[in-house]
Scaffold this motif. Structure first.
Motif, PDB file in Angstrom:
ATOM      1  N   GLU A  42       0.920  -1.237  -0.031  1.00 55.96           N
ATOM      2  CA  GLU A  42       0.093  -0.124   0.119  1.00 55.96           C
ATOM      3  C   GLU A  42       0.865   1.291   0.050  1.00 55.96           C
ATOM      4  O   GLU A  42       0.584   2.325  -0.561  1.00 55.96           O
ATOM      5  CB  GLU A  42      -0.839  -0.024   1.223  1.00 55.96           C
ATOM      6  N   GLY A  43       1.789   1.333   0.498  1.00 54.69           N
ATOM      7  CA  GLY A  43       2.677   2.538   0.595  1.00 54.69           C
ATOM      8  C   GLY A  43       3.484   2.613  -0.497  1.00 54.69           C
ATOM      9  O   GLY A  43       3.738   3.718  -1.141  1.00 54.69           O
ATOM     10  N   THR A  44       3.714   1.602  -1.138  1.00 59.39           N
ATOM     11  CA  THR A  44       4.287   1.553  -2.478  1.00 59.39           C
ATOM     12  C   THR A  44       3.420   2.320  -3.505  1.00 59.39           C
ATOM     13  O   THR A  44       3.587   3.158  -4.513  1.00 59.39           O
ATOM     14  CB  THR A  44       5.011   0.221  -3.363  1.00 59.39           C
ATOM     15  N   LYS A  73       3.281  10.477  -7.001  1.00 61.17           N
ATOM     16  CA  LYS A  73       3.932  11.067  -8.043  1.00 61.17           C
ATOM     17  C   LYS A  73       3.416  11.214  -9.072  1.00 61.17           C
ATOM     18  O   LYS A  73       3.506  12.238  -9.977  1.00 61.17           O
ATOM     19  CB  LYS A  73       5.150  10.197  -8.243  1.00 61.17           C
ATOM     20  N   ALA A  74       2.445  10.409  -9.543  1.00 61.84           N
ATOM     21  CA  ALA A  74       1.346  10.726 -10.767  1.00 61.84           C
ATOM     22  C   ALA A  74       0.714  12.101 -10.692  1.00 61.84           C
ATOM     23  O   ALA A  74       0.539  12.652 -11.650  1.00 61.84           O
ATOM     24  CB  ALA A  74       0.811   9.318 -10.894  1.00 61.84           C
ATOM     25  N   CYS A 113       2.847  15.075 -11.226  1.00 58.60           N
ATOM     26  CA  CYS A 113       3.227  15.165 -12.752  1.00 58.60           C
ATOM     27  C   CYS A 113       2.591  15.581 -13.623  1.00 58.60           C
ATOM     28  O   CYS A 113       2.627  16.313 -14.620  1.00 58.60           O
ATOM     29  CB  CYS A 113       3.870  13.861 -13.111  1.00 58.60           C
ATOM     30  N   GLY A 114       1.132  14.989 -13.477  1.00 60.93           N
ATOM     31  CA  GLY A 114       0.038  15.306 -14.321  1.00 60.93           C
ATOM     32  C   GLY A 114      -1.326  15.693 -13.590  1.00 60.93           C
ATOM     33  O   GLY A 114      -2.160  15.901 -14.376  1.00 60.93           O
ATOM     34  N   GLY A 115      -1.242  15.871 -12.509  1.00 63.57           N
ATOM     35  CA  GLY A 115      -2.484  16.451 -11.751  1.00 63.57           C
ATOM     36  C   GLY A 115      -2.860  17.860 -12.217  1.00 63.57           C
ATOM     37  O   GLY A 115      -2.336  18.509 -12.798  1.00 63.57           O
ATOM     38  N   ARG A 116      -3.922  18.088 -11.855  1.00 62.42           N
ATOM     39  CA  ARG A 116      -4.511  19.589 -12.163  1.00 62.42           C
ATOM     40  C   ARG A 116      -4.045  20.297 -11.158  1.00 62.42           C
ATOM     41  O   ARG A 116      -3.700  20.167  -9.943  1.00 62.42           O
ATOM     42  CB  ARG A 116      -6.251  19.307 -12.041  1.00 62.42           C
TER      43      ARG A 116
END
Length: 78
Positions: A44-46, A53-54, A57-60
């Protein structure tokens, strides 16, 4: 009104539910359960790191802005 202004509350559960909860807590104190949970917690931590990170990088940038369209988007089956 704040929750602390209302005083304390106690939850009384039906006997069967209380006993099941007690058994679950006893199982959680065993070495076997803790080893299995440690493995799950690692997974779950991974996943949480990947999501964070996602998002970075590409969040609003702000709420309400449209999401970017993914190149891997597939339309729902009909």
């Amino acid at each position: 009104m704040h929750p602390w202004d209302q005083g304390r509350r106690i939850t009384l559960r039906p006997r069967e539910e209380h006993e099941a909860l007690q058994r679950a807590r006893q199982r959680q104190s065993t070495d076997e359960w803790q080893q299995r949970y440690a493995h799950r917690a690692g997974i779950e931590g991974t996943i949480a790191q990947g999501v964070t990170k996602a998002s970075a990088c590409g969040g609003r940038a702000t709420a309400g802005t449209p999401r970017p369209i993914s190149s891997t988007y597939s339309s729902p089956r009909r």
